[in-house]
Design an enzyme around this catalytic site. Structure first.
Site, PDB file in Angstrom:
ATOM      1  N   GLY A 145      40.155  15.486  31.247  1.00  0.00           N
ATOM      2  CA  GLY A 145      39.853  15.037  32.611  1.00  0.00           C
ATOM      3  C   GLY A 145      40.898  14.033  33.043  1.00  0.00           C
TER       4      GLY A 145
ATOM      5  N   ARG B 153      32.832   7.884  23.826  1.00  0.00           N
ATOM      6  CA  ARG B 153      31.564   7.235  23.499  1.00  0.00           C
ATOM      7  C   ARG B 153      31.236   7.507  22.031  1.00  0.00           C
ATOM      8  NH1 ARG B 153      32.178   4.718  27.423  1.00  0.00           N
ATOM      9  NH2 ARG B 153      30.838   4.455  29.237  1.00  0.00           N
TER      10      ARG B 153
ATOM     11  N   GLU C 271      27.010   0.705  18.163  1.00  0.00           N
ATOM     12  CA  GLU C 271      27.971  -0.179  18.815  1.00  0.00           C
ATOM     13  C   GLU C 271      27.232  -1.424  19.300  1.00  0.00           C
ATOM     14  OE1 GLU C 271      30.972   1.815  21.246  1.00  0.00           O
ATOM     15  OE2 GLU C 271      30.851   0.137  22.646  1.00  0.00           O
TER      16      GLU C 271
ATOM     17  N   HIS D 240      35.727  -1.408  21.767  1.00  0.00           N
ATOM     18  CA  HIS D 240      35.492  -0.811  23.094  1.00  0.00           C
ATOM     19  C   HIS D 240      36.310  -1.538  24.175  1.00  0.00           C
ATOM     20  CE1 HIS D 240      32.370   1.621  25.566  1.00  0.00           C
ATOM     21  NE2 HIS D 240      33.525   1.553  26.210  1.00  0.00           N
TER      22      HIS D 240
HETATM   23  P1  NAP Z   1      36.481  12.968  33.587  1.00  0.00           P
HETATM   24  O1  NAP Z   1      37.673  12.878  34.487  1.00  0.00           O
HETATM   25  O2  NAP Z   1      35.176  13.368  34.145  1.00  0.00           O
HETATM   26  O3  NAP Z   1      36.864  13.968  32.401  1.00  0.00           O
HETATM   27  C1  NAP Z   1      35.981  14.429  31.449  1.00  0.00           C
HETATM   28  C2  NAP Z   1      36.466  15.785  30.942  1.00  0.00           C
HETATM   29  O4  NAP Z   1      35.617  16.208  29.885  1.00  0.00           O
HETATM   30  C3  NAP Z   1      36.448  16.863  32.011  1.00  0.00           C
HETATM   31  O5  NAP Z   1      37.698  17.487  32.046  1.00  0.00           O
HETATM   32  C4  NAP Z   1      35.361  17.820  31.560  1.00  0.00           C
HETATM   33  O6  NAP Z   1      35.736  19.156  31.880  1.00  0.00           O
HETATM   34  C5  NAP Z   1      35.316  17.591  30.052  1.00  0.00           C
HETATM   35  N1  NAP Z   1      33.973  17.848  29.491  1.00  0.00           N
HETATM   36  C6  NAP Z   1      32.780  17.405  29.946  1.00  0.00           C
HETATM   37  N2  NAP Z   1      31.797  17.817  29.137  1.00  0.00           N
HETATM   38  C7  NAP Z   1      32.374  18.546  28.155  1.00  0.00           C
HETATM   39  C8  NAP Z   1      31.879  19.243  27.027  1.00  0.00           C
HETATM   40  N3  NAP Z   1      30.564  19.288  26.742  1.00  0.00           N
HETATM   41  N4  NAP Z   1      32.756  19.883  26.222  1.00  0.00           N
HETATM   42  C9  NAP Z   1      34.089  19.855  26.505  1.00  0.00           C
HETATM   43  N5  NAP Z   1      34.620  19.208  27.555  1.00  0.00           N
HETATM   44  C10 NAP Z   1      33.765  18.557  28.371  1.00  0.00           C
HETATM   45  O7  NAP Z   1      36.226  11.581  32.852  1.00  0.00           O
HETATM   46  P2  NAP Z   1      37.300  10.461  32.450  1.00  0.00           P
HETATM   47  O8  NAP Z   1      37.438   9.491  33.566  1.00  0.00           O
HETATM   48  O9  NAP Z   1      38.520  11.119  31.896  1.00  0.00           O
HETATM   49  O10 NAP Z   1      36.477   9.698  31.306  1.00  0.00           O
HETATM   50  C11 NAP Z   1      36.027  10.378  30.147  1.00  0.00           C
HETATM   51  C12 NAP Z   1      35.084   9.488  29.346  1.00  0.00           C
HETATM   52  O11 NAP Z   1      35.812   8.433  28.747  1.00  0.00           O
HETATM   53  C13 NAP Z   1      34.020   8.754  30.184  1.00  0.00           C
HETATM   54  O12 NAP Z   1      32.891   9.564  30.419  1.00  0.00           O
HETATM   55  C14 NAP Z   1      33.682   7.545  29.346  1.00  0.00           C
HETATM   56  O13 NAP Z   1      32.585   7.819  28.502  1.00  0.00           O
HETATM   57  C15 NAP Z   1      34.930   7.363  28.485  1.00  0.00           C
HETATM   58  N6  NAP Z   1      35.632   6.099  28.787  1.00  0.00           N
HETATM   59  C16 NAP Z   1      35.789   5.193  27.778  1.00  0.00           C
HETATM   60  C17 NAP Z   1      36.464   4.005  28.029  1.00  0.00           C
HETATM   61  C18 NAP Z   1      36.679   2.996  26.932  1.00  0.00           C
HETATM   62  O14 NAP Z   1      36.668   1.799  27.222  1.00  0.00           O
HETATM   63  N7  NAP Z   1      36.897   3.431  25.712  1.00  0.00           N
HETATM   64  C19 NAP Z   1      36.963   3.728  29.303  1.00  0.00           C
HETATM   65  C20 NAP Z   1      36.774   4.674  30.314  1.00  0.00           C
HETATM   66  C21 NAP Z   1      36.105   5.862  30.029  1.00  0.00           C
HETATM   67  P3  NAP Z   1      34.640  20.322  32.091  1.00  0.00           P
HETATM   68  O15 NAP Z   1      33.640  19.772  33.058  1.00  0.00           O
HETATM   69  O16 NAP Z   1      35.429  21.481  32.576  1.00  0.00           O
HETATM   70  O17 NAP Z   1      34.061  20.557  30.742  1.00  0.00           O
END
Ligand code: NAP
Length: 321
Positions: A151, A233, A262, A281
């Site tokens: 994503g 996560r 966590e 985190h």
């Molecule tokens: P995003 O733009 O919504 O991207 C998520 C991607 O995951 C999408 O391309 C989606 O594509 C794919 N996806 C969703 N469910 C899936 C599944 N079951 N199997 C395979 N692929 C799947 O989100 P983002 O902004 O990149 O953020 C992603 C995640 O990072 C967040 O939800 C958050 O939990 C985490 N995060 C962590 C931190 C940190 O501090 N470590 C900071 C920010 C975010 P499809 O819908 O086509 O499957």
């Protein structure tokens, strides 16, 4: 704009706080750890807005206790602790802060991979102990990076990896044609990716569908030389299975910004292993990014209080028109 009551479940940055305080009476949690749900329910009884800071659980019970709520604004992108369907049923728009934290989180994610591959943190520990010895790692150049969750953040990690000479494969539930063109990324099934990639980065949102998607079988399917990074996560990974895979050298290394549980207790057995690197985190934790997140969250909050359309509403069907 009249004075509204806003509940904050944690502290925010001074600029964002001052902007909010101009228009609202604020009740803010300043205690140790997370605000207890009971206290939060009590505070929300007469609140117009909720500023969700610190991954607080929002469920039907909480929403029932907050009859005047016009908006819930969260600083952060992942909303696995929020029952969005329940918000929608109650007609409460819910916003997060996508976009503004992408590059910072991608830096941390790629930094974890680089640090693990080149043992940067281990080298520093040795130097501090007066031990000036060579610490060997592995090349990233020429290796294949598998991104699970291509994503916003996954694509930004892929750009960094490509600049470092890595080949990119990825898996989503649906193909992402722009990424394939821009990054020469190759789409693979989850199983194919596990077998193929030298390094695997997980950036999938946590949901009922994705919970525990990396378990015993998945770690066994990876190369024994595989580097695994989780920056999404903790709940996406079965911690026990990861521990066994690392201990038995079924994979080479894990670098984690998120864990389950966590926070990870200092005496957790995962931290006894030499092939693991954990950060607390901190994906989005830069001064600039956290300020941008807070500003966007306040913008959404103020719009919602005035029943105007939120900029980044998750449940668009109940966003104000
Ligand atoms: P995003 O733009 O919504 O991207 C998520 C991607 O995951 C999408 O391309 C989606 O594509 C794919 N996806 C969703 N469910 C899936 C599944 N079951 N199997 C395979 N692929 C799947 O989100 P983002 O902004 O990149 O953020 C992603 C995640 O990072 C967040 O939800 C958050 O939990 C985490 N995060 C962590 C931190 C940190 O501090 N470590 C900071 C920010 C975010 P499809 O819908 O086509 O499957």
């Amino acid at each position: 704009m009249g004075k509204y009551k806003v509940v904050m479940s944690g502290k925010t940055w001074p600029n964002a706080y001052e902007k909010l305080a101009e228009h609202c009476d604020i009740q803010m949690w300043e205690g140790e750890g997370k605000i207890p749900q009971e206290t939060l329910r009590d505070w929300l009884r007469d609140a117009d807005g909720f500023f969700n800071i610190g991954h607080i659980t929002v469920d039907e019970e909480l929403l029932e206790a907050a009859p005047n709520l016009r908006v819930i604004s969260q600083s952060g992108v992942g909303y696995d602790s929020v029952d969005v369907e329940a918000c929608t049923k109650k007609g409460v728009p819910f916003s997060n802060t996508p976009g503004v934290l992408v590059e910072a989180t991608a830096d941390l994610t790629f930094g974890l991979l680089l640090s693990a591959a080149r043992r940067i943190h281990e080298g520093y520990e040795k130097v501090k102990q007066g031990n000036w010895e060579t610490v060997f790692g592995v090349d990233l150049f020429g290796k294949t990076l598998g991104i699970v969750g291509m994503g916003d953040i996954g694509s930004a990690v892929a750009r960094r990896a490509k600049a470092s000479g890595m080949n990119i494969v990825y898996h989503n539930r649906s193909r992402k044609h722009e990424a394939e063109k821009e990054l020469d990324a190759v789409y693979l099934s989850f199983e194919e990716l596990l077998h193929t990639a030298d390094c695997i980065v997980c950036l999938v949102p946590l949901s009922n569908e994705s919970k525990g998607m990396f378990g015993e079988e998945e770690f066994k399917a990876m190369k024994s030389s595989a580097y695994f990074v989780n920056a999404a996560r903790g709940g996406l990974v079965n911690t026990e299975a990861l521990y066994e895979a690392l201990k038995n050298e079924e994979i080479a290394y894990a670098a984690l910004d998120v864990t389950d549980p966590e926070p990870l207790p200092a005496d957790h057995k995962l931290l006894q292993l030499s092939n693991v690197l954990v950060t607390p985190h901190i994906g989005s934790a830069t001064y600039e990014t956290r300020n941008r997140m807070a500003d966007l969250a306040v913008q959404n909050l103020l719009l919602g209080l005035e029943k105007k359309p939120l900029v980044t509403c998750v449940n668009e069907e109940v966003n104000y028109k």
